[in-house]
Design a protein around this motif. Structure first.
Motif, PDB file in Angstrom:
ATOM      1  N   THR A  58       0.864  -1.178   0.000  1.00  0.00           N
ATOM      2  CA  THR A  58       0.000   0.000   0.000  1.00  0.00           C
ATOM      3  C   THR A  58       0.897   1.223   0.000  1.00  0.00           C
ATOM      4  OG1 THR A  58      -1.732  -1.136   1.233  1.00  0.00           O
ATOM      5  CG2 THR A  58      -1.788   1.276   1.244  1.00  0.00           C
ATOM      6  N   PRO A  59       0.847   2.023  -1.063  1.00  0.00           N
ATOM      7  CA  PRO A  59       1.704   3.208  -1.123  1.00  0.00           C
ATOM      8  C   PRO A  59       1.309   4.238  -0.067  1.00  0.00           C
ATOM      9  CG  PRO A  59       0.586   2.804  -3.222  1.00  0.00           C
ATOM     10  CD  PRO A  59       0.006   1.874  -2.236  1.00  0.00           C
ATOM     11  N   ASP A  60       2.289   5.005   0.410  1.00  0.00           N
ATOM     12  CA  ASP A  60       1.960   6.122   1.294  1.00  0.00           C
ATOM     13  C   ASP A  60       1.202   7.186   0.515  1.00  0.00           C
ATOM     14  OD1 ASP A  60       2.999   5.177   3.749  1.00  0.00           O
ATOM     15  OD2 ASP A  60       5.017   5.753   3.162  1.00  0.00           O
ATOM     16  N   CYS A  61       1.605   7.438  -0.728  1.00  0.00           N
ATOM     17  CA  CYS A  61       0.905   8.354  -1.639  1.00  0.00           C
ATOM     18  C   CYS A  61       0.831   7.680  -3.004  1.00  0.00           C
ATOM     19  CB  CYS A  61       1.656   9.677  -1.783  1.00  0.00           C
ATOM     20  SG  CYS A  61       1.730  10.669  -0.289  1.00  0.00           S
ATOM     21  N   VAL A  62      -0.309   7.835  -3.675  1.00  0.00           N
ATOM     22  CA  VAL A  62      -0.455   7.194  -4.985  1.00  0.00           C
ATOM     23  C   VAL A  62      -1.419   7.979  -5.862  1.00  0.00           C
ATOM     24  CG1 VAL A  62      -2.347   5.630  -4.336  1.00  0.00           C
ATOM     25  CG2 VAL A  62      -0.760   4.957  -6.151  1.00  0.00           C
ATOM     26  N   ALA A  63      -1.123   8.005  -7.157  1.00  0.00           N
ATOM     27  CA  ALA A  63      -2.045   8.497  -8.178  1.00  0.00           C
ATOM     28  C   ALA A  63      -2.120   7.421  -9.248  1.00  0.00           C
ATOM     29  CB  ALA A  63      -1.557   9.814  -8.771  1.00  0.00           C
ATOM     30  N   LEU A  64      -3.328   7.130  -9.687  1.00  0.00           N
ATOM     31  CA  LEU A  64      -3.546   6.075 -10.674  1.00  0.00           C
ATOM     32  C   LEU A  64      -3.864   6.666 -12.039  1.00  0.00           C
ATOM     33  CD1 LEU A  64      -5.778   3.704  -8.504  1.00  0.00           C
ATOM     34  CD2 LEU A  64      -3.292   3.649  -8.800  1.00  0.00           C
ATOM     35  N   ASP A  65      -3.503   5.921 -13.086  1.00  0.00           N
ATOM     36  CA  ASP A  65      -3.834   6.337 -14.447  1.00  0.00           C
ATOM     37  C   ASP A  65      -5.230   5.814 -14.804  1.00  0.00           C
ATOM     38  OD1 ASP A  65      -3.593   3.620 -15.176  1.00  0.00           O
ATOM     39  OD2 ASP A  65      -1.635   3.893 -16.115  1.00  0.00           O
ATOM     40  N   GLY A  66      -5.638   5.982 -16.053  1.00  0.00           N
ATOM     41  CA  GLY A  66      -6.962   5.557 -16.502  1.00  0.00           C
ATOM     42  C   GLY A  66      -7.191   4.060 -16.447  1.00  0.00           C
ATOM     43  N   ASN A  67      -6.106   3.294 -16.347  1.00  0.00           N
ATOM     44  CA  ASN A  67      -6.210   1.834 -16.235  1.00  0.00           C
ATOM     45  C   ASN A  67      -6.025   1.350 -14.804  1.00  0.00           C
ATOM     46  OD1 ASN A  67      -6.557   1.422 -19.052  1.00  0.00           O
ATOM     47  ND2 ASN A  67      -4.364   1.799 -19.321  1.00  0.00           N
ATOM     48  N   ASP A  68      -6.147   2.255 -13.844  1.00  0.00           N
ATOM     49  CA  ASP A  68      -5.966   1.954 -12.419  1.00  0.00           C
ATOM     50  C   ASP A  68      -4.581   1.403 -12.089  1.00  0.00           C
ATOM     51  OD1 ASP A  68      -8.413   2.935 -11.583  1.00  0.00           O
ATOM     52  OD2 ASP A  68      -9.433   1.013 -11.858  1.00  0.00           O
ATOM     53  N   GLN A  69      -3.588   1.828 -12.868  1.00  0.00           N
ATOM     54  CA  GLN A  69      -2.192   1.473 -12.593  1.00  0.00           C
ATOM     55  C   GLN A  69      -1.505   2.690 -11.977  1.00  0.00           C
ATOM     56  OE1 GLN A  69      -0.673  -1.692 -13.145  1.00  0.00           O
ATOM     57  NE2 GLN A  69      -2.876  -2.071 -13.214  1.00  0.00           N
ATOM     58  N   PRO A  70      -0.614   2.470 -11.020  1.00  0.00           N
ATOM     59  CA  PRO A  70       0.063   3.617 -10.408  1.00  0.00           C
ATOM     60  C   PRO A  70       0.914   4.382 -11.419  1.00  0.00           C
ATOM     61  CG  PRO A  70       0.468   1.600  -9.156  1.00  0.00           C
ATOM     62  CD  PRO A  70      -0.214   1.203 -10.421  1.00  0.00           C
ATOM     63  N   MET A  71       0.721   5.696 -11.462  1.00  0.00           N
ATOM     64  CA  MET A  71       1.609   6.543 -12.257  1.00  0.00           C
ATOM     65  C   MET A  71       2.502   7.364 -11.325  1.00  0.00           C
ATOM     66  SD  MET A  71      -0.958   9.334 -13.879  1.00  0.00           S
ATOM     67  CE  MET A  71      -2.201  10.150 -12.904  1.00  0.00           C
ATOM     68  N   PHE A  72       2.108   7.461 -10.056  1.00  0.00           N
ATOM     69  CA  PHE A  72       2.921   8.085  -9.012  1.00  0.00           C
ATOM     70  C   PHE A  72       2.831   7.193  -7.792  1.00  0.00           C
ATOM     71  CE2 PHE A  72       3.537  10.456  -5.164  1.00  0.00           C
ATOM     72  CZ  PHE A  72       4.614  11.280  -5.445  1.00  0.00           C
ATOM     73  N   TRP A  73       3.984   6.959  -7.152  1.00  0.00           N
ATOM     74  CA  TRP A  73       4.022   6.134  -5.941  1.00  0.00           C
ATOM     75  C   TRP A  73       5.002   6.796  -4.983  1.00  0.00           C
ATOM     76  CZ3 TRP A  73       2.610   0.500  -6.006  1.00  0.00           C
ATOM     77  CH2 TRP A  73       2.803  -0.112  -4.766  1.00  0.00           C
ATOM     78  N   GLY A  74       4.531   7.178  -3.821  1.00  0.00           N
ATOM     79  CA  GLY A  74       5.385   7.792  -2.804  1.00  0.00           C
ATOM     80  C   GLY A  74       5.509   6.906  -1.583  1.00  0.00           C
ATOM     81  N   GLU A  75       6.726   6.732  -1.118  1.00  0.00           N
ATOM     82  CA  GLU A  75       7.013   5.971   0.101  1.00  0.00           C
ATOM     83  C   GLU A  75       7.755   6.877   1.075  1.00  0.00           C
ATOM     84  OE1 GLU A  75       6.294   2.903   1.276  1.00  0.00           O
ATOM     85  OE2 GLU A  75       5.083   2.491  -0.512  1.00  0.00           O
ATOM     86  N   CYS A  76       7.364   6.830   2.322  1.00  0.00           N
ATOM     87  CA  CYS A  76       7.962   7.670   3.353  1.00  0.00           C
ATOM     88  C   CYS A  76       8.514   6.810   4.480  1.00  0.00           C
ATOM     89  CB  CYS A  76       6.920   8.615   3.930  1.00  0.00           C
ATOM     90  SG  CYS A  76       6.117   9.640   2.685  1.00  0.00           S
ATOM     91  N   GLY A  77       9.702   7.188   4.949  1.00  0.00           N
ATOM     92  CA  GLY A  77      10.286   6.457   6.070  1.00  0.00           C
ATOM     93  C   GLY A  77      10.952   5.175   5.624  1.00  0.00           C
ATOM     94  N   HIS A  95       6.343   7.092 -11.429  1.00  0.00           N
ATOM     95  CA  HIS A  95       7.200   8.115 -10.830  1.00  0.00           C
ATOM     96  C   HIS A  95       7.287   7.743  -9.345  1.00  0.00           C
ATOM     97  CE1 HIS A  95       7.744  12.677  -9.794  1.00  0.00           C
ATOM     98  NE2 HIS A  95       8.652  11.923  -9.235  1.00  0.00           N
ATOM     99  N   LEU A  96       8.420   7.236  -8.945  1.00  0.00           N
ATOM    100  CA  LEU A  96       8.615   6.770  -7.575  1.00  0.00           C
ATOM    101  C   LEU A  96       9.349   7.834  -6.770  1.00  0.00           C
ATOM    102  CD1 LEU A  96       8.453   4.468  -5.455  1.00  0.00           C
ATOM    103  CD2 LEU A  96      10.658   3.669  -6.347  1.00  0.00           C
ATOM    104  N   VAL A  97       8.772   8.189  -5.628  1.00  0.00           N
ATOM    105  CA  VAL A  97       9.379   9.162  -4.721  1.00  0.00           C
ATOM    106  C   VAL A  97       9.615   8.473  -3.386  1.00  0.00           C
ATOM    107  CG1 VAL A  97       8.974  11.291  -3.408  1.00  0.00           C
ATOM    108  CG2 VAL A  97       8.335  11.160  -5.828  1.00  0.00           C
ATOM    109  N   LEU A  98      10.851   8.591  -2.899  1.00  0.00           N
ATOM    110  CA  LEU A  98      11.216   8.039  -1.593  1.00  0.00           C
ATOM    111  C   LEU A  98      11.591   9.204  -0.691  1.00  0.00           C
ATOM    112  CD1 LEU A  98      13.506   5.148  -2.865  1.00  0.00           C
ATOM    113  CD2 LEU A  98      11.072   5.026  -2.266  1.00  0.00           C
TER     114      LEU A  98
END
Length: 138
Positions: A58-77, A95-98
């Motif tokens: 489960t991503p800390d932050c996520v945005a999905l595209d039109g196919n419900d696939q993650p286009m942004f995934w943020g992980e913290c800590g 787009h992965l952000v740590l």
């Protein structure tokens, strides 16, 4: 029994999100999720915090595209390098952000670069066109 604290965070442009601090969660983790969300809410409409995406993680932050696939995934800590590899391999366009605190950023960046290179190998002779990774790939 203490109740979870619900906190509201907003961007200057009016986006807002409510986050709950759970009993086993640090204040730093909640604040870092808010920072990652705030920094990317404008670029990724529909960016959510801790949304279940029917994945083993489960991503800390996520945005999905039109196919419900993650286009942004943020992980913290805390996030393992195995988890970074898995996310990059399964979602190569994400787009992965740590976001980390209290680490050696140079050493950690080198470790993450190695894992991302393994999970997302560039075709032989290709140069990255992604401005965010051009420093990593030359």
């Amino acid at each position: 029994k203490s109740q979870a604290k619900r906190l509201k965070f907003s961007t200057p442009s009016g986006h807002s999100v409510y986050l709950e601090k759970r009993s086993r969660e640090t204040v730093q983790h909640v604040l870092m999720k808010a920072v990652v969300w705030a920094l990317h809410a404008e670029a990724y409409q529909g960016l959510e915090v801790e949304r279940d995406i029917d994945d083993r993680y489960t991503p800390d932050c996520v945005a999905l595209d039109g196919n419900d696939q993650p286009m942004f995934w943020g992980e913290c800590g805390r996030v393992s390098l195995d988890k970074v590899h898995s996310i990059c391999e399964r979602f190569p366009q994400v787009h992965l952000v740590l976001a980390k605190w209290a680490i050696n950023p140079v050493g950690y960046a080198a470790q993450v670069e190695r894992v991302v290179d393994e999970a997302r190998p560039l075709p032989k002779g290709a140069a990255s066109q992604d401005p965010l990774t051009q420093d990593m790939y030359g």
